[in-house]
Design an enzyme around this catalytic site. Structure first.
Site, mmCIF file in Angstrom:
data_model
loop_
_atom_site.group_PDB
_atom_site.id
_atom_site.type_symbol
_atom_site.label_atom_id
_atom_site.label_comp_id
_atom_site.label_asym_id
_atom_site.label_seq_id
_atom_site.Cartn_x
_atom_site.Cartn_y
_atom_site.Cartn_z
ATOM 1 N N ASP A 1 -5.206 -8.478 -3.198
ATOM 2 C CA ASP A 1 -5.477 -8.220 -1.790
ATOM 3 C C ASP A 1 -6.769 -8.864 -1.277
ATOM 4 O O ASP A 1 -6.818 -10.070 -1.078
ATOM 5 C CB ASP A 1 -5.460 -6.689 -1.581
ATOM 6 N N HIS B 1 0.836 -1.223 0.000
ATOM 7 C CA HIS B 1 0.000 0.000 0.000
ATOM 8 C C HIS B 1 0.867 1.270 0.000
ATOM 9 O O HIS B 1 0.862 1.993 -0.962
ATOM 10 C CB HIS B 1 -1.029 0.047 1.145
HETATM 11 C C1 NGQ Z 1 -5.538 -7.366 6.485
HETATM 12 N N1 NGQ Z 1 -6.153 -5.726 4.860
HETATM 13 O O1 NGQ Z 1 -4.629 -7.726 7.226
HETATM 14 O O2 NGQ Z 1 -6.268 -8.186 5.939
HETATM 15 C C2 NGQ Z 1 -5.732 -5.907 6.216
HETATM 16 C C3 NGQ Z 1 -6.732 -5.338 7.155
HETATM 17 C C4 NGQ Z 1 -5.401 -4.526 9.149
HETATM 18 C C5 NGQ Z 1 -5.847 -4.613 4.187
HETATM 19 N N2 NGQ Z 1 -5.134 -3.772 4.774
HETATM 20 C C6 NGQ Z 1 -6.413 -5.485 8.598
HETATM 21 N N3 NGQ Z 1 -6.276 -4.412 2.964
HETATM 22 O O3 NGQ Z 1 -4.685 -3.874 8.384
HETATM 23 O O4 NGQ Z 1 -5.320 -4.454 10.372
HETATM 24 ZN ZN ZN Z 2 -3.276 -6.911 3.007
#
Ligand code: NGQ
Ligand code: ZN
Length: 454
Positions: free
Chosen positions: A321, A270
């Site tokens: 993702d 990101h």
């Molecule tokens: C994740 N997903 O780990 O799946 C993360 C969300 C977080 C994205 N950042 C959870 N797209 O970052 O704590």
């Molecule tokens: Zn992720």
């Protein structure tokens, strides 16, 4: 040696005509000859491109893709979405995870992704206790990749804390949590298992600066080799930037560059909220930024400053993702469109020596993707793995396009069914748009969905 022949192929030197390619028994490219002979070769059905690495996947999230698009609260955000995601994660069984991952990987292959970095952080049983084999769920991911035929860089994730400064994990995070020692044992258990799988390898991964301490980062980095991929989520949400500032006085990317030697092994996933100084530091480090444009749009993250980054020679890859989209073309398209919408201009991502946007995007993402996965892929070159995709030469748009116009037609105005045949490691995995196990996988996946959504 098996031989293939195509009228048009994108080689490292550019588009070439009448290309003959030969593949060795180990799945690598042994000869590549432009203006070669078609004699005894299988004829490919359209333009040939290197396969696309997918630098960021959480396979299980495909279950909820498209189901969270109803306002639950006027302040719906990344964080309210995460609560829904934690509810799903709390229910998944090992068998379901394997079924879901195989389906996602088959869909990836059909879209033209030939390898994937799985950012895998669900390690434990529903109550947070380790499985009898602590690598149970990692093995399910590896098995799913091998059943689908996709290349895999498995990134078991170190996740210990809920927030900066070593905050205790929440209830919803209990399946994720390991200390550094447990984590390194998991790595040791997986290394020999993956070493015998063709086209699979292991990397290391920190969930985010929120989830690990500086000491843990140091402990893990001390154990890895010079070519081991290192992935981390970073600076995706403004809240995360604010919390990092409150904790350390630095923004997440600033903190990382000041405290850790970021190099070509790193994939910064990101990196959305990057200021000018941070953009320059990433570009100079040689790390890859892992951009996931459809998920970043879906979660309301923000827009990465890709124009400034590319102008400084920054390297990038694309990832699907949360899998709201499984489309190479759409991911590349939205990478460019985000920049256009912000700048109110057209044609943003190109190089001075390469004005065609579709080509610039494609080249950047295959090359940065190969680097981030640490695999010998990303170009049709001698010694590289035969990972490729064949676009549909009978499609009127593609049949009448030439050179980089092929990429522009596909990326900006195409559809996924224009990806016709896909090969990984010298084996066909998609032929005429079909994967051999797609029906069986879809049925098992539908059953897993019924169970999980009940
Ligand atoms: C994740 N997903 O780990 O799946 C993360 C969300 C977080 C994205 N950042 C959870 N797209 O970052 O704590
Ligand atoms: Zn992720």
């Amino acid at each position: 040696m098996r031989a293939f022949f195509t009228e048009r192929a994108l080689l490292p030197t550019g588009w070439a005509a009448n290309v003959r390619l030969e593949i060795a028994a180990d799945g690598t490219l042994a000869t590549i000859t432009a203006q070669g002979s078609p004699h005894g070769a299988e004829r490919l059905g359209g333009p040939l491109l290197p396969g696309m690495p997918n630098v960021h996947s959480h396979a299980f999230q495909r279950v909820m893709a498209g189901l969270t698009e109803a306002a639950g609260d006027p302040d719906d955000s990344f964080w309210t979405w995460r609560e829904l995601m934690y509810r799903l994660v709390g229910r998944i069984t090992p068998g379901q995870l394997q079924v879901i991952a195989r389906q996602v990987y088959i869909e990836m292959l059909k879209a033209g992704y030939t390898s994937v970095a799985e950012f895998h952080y669900v390690h434990h049983q529903h109550d947070g206790r380790a499985y009898a084999d602590p690598a149970e769920l990692s093995r399910r991911i590896s098995a799913a990749a091998s059943a689908s035929g996709i290349g895999l860089t498995l990134l078991p994730v170190l996740y210990s804390h809920a927030g900066f400064g070593g905050q205790p994990p929440s209830e919803g995070q209990r399946r994720f949590i390991n200390g550094s020692e447990q984590y390194l044992r998991l790595q040791d258990r997986l290394a020999p298992l993956l070493a015998v799988e063709p086209a699979q390898r292991l990397g290391v991964c920190f969930h985010s600066l929120r989830a690990v301490t500086p000491a843990q980062i140091g402990d893990v980095l001390a154990t890895i080799g010079v070519d081991c991929p290192v992935h981390i989520h970073i600076a995706e949400q403004q809240q995360e930037v604010d919390d990092c500032l409150a904790w350390s006085g630095l923004r997440p990317l600033q903190w990382l560059h000041e405290h850790v030697e970021v190099d070509r092994r790193w994939c910064l996933v990101h990196a959305t909220h990057a200021q000018a100084d941070e953009v320059g530091a990433i570009a100079r480090s040689g790390a890859v930024v892992g951009l996931c444009p459809t998920t970043e749009a879906n979660l309301g993250d923000g827009i990465f400053p890709a124009v400034a980054y590319l102008a400084q020679g920054g390297r990038l890859g694309i990832g699907s993702d949360s899998h709201v989209s499984l489309s190479v073309a759409e991911e590349l398209r939205w990478l460019e469109y985000g920049q256009r919408l912000r700048d109110q201009r057209r044609n943003r991502l190109y190089r001075s020596d390469q004005p065609v946007v579709g080509r610039t995007l494609f080249d950047a993402a295959v090359s940065g993707g190969a680097q981030a996965l640490g695999q010998p892929v990303g170009e049709l070159a001698l010694g590289k793995r035969a990972d490729w995709l064949v676009l549909d030469g009978n499609d009127p748009y593609l049949a009448t396009a030439t050179g980089d116009g092929i990429l522009n037609r596909w990326v900006f105005a195409g559809v996924d069914r224009q990806v016709r045949d896909v090969m990984v490691n010298g084996q066909w995995v998609v032929r005429q748009g079909r994967h051999a196990d797609e029906e069986e996988s879809a049925q098992a996946f539908a059953q897993a969905l019924r169970e999980l959504l009940a």
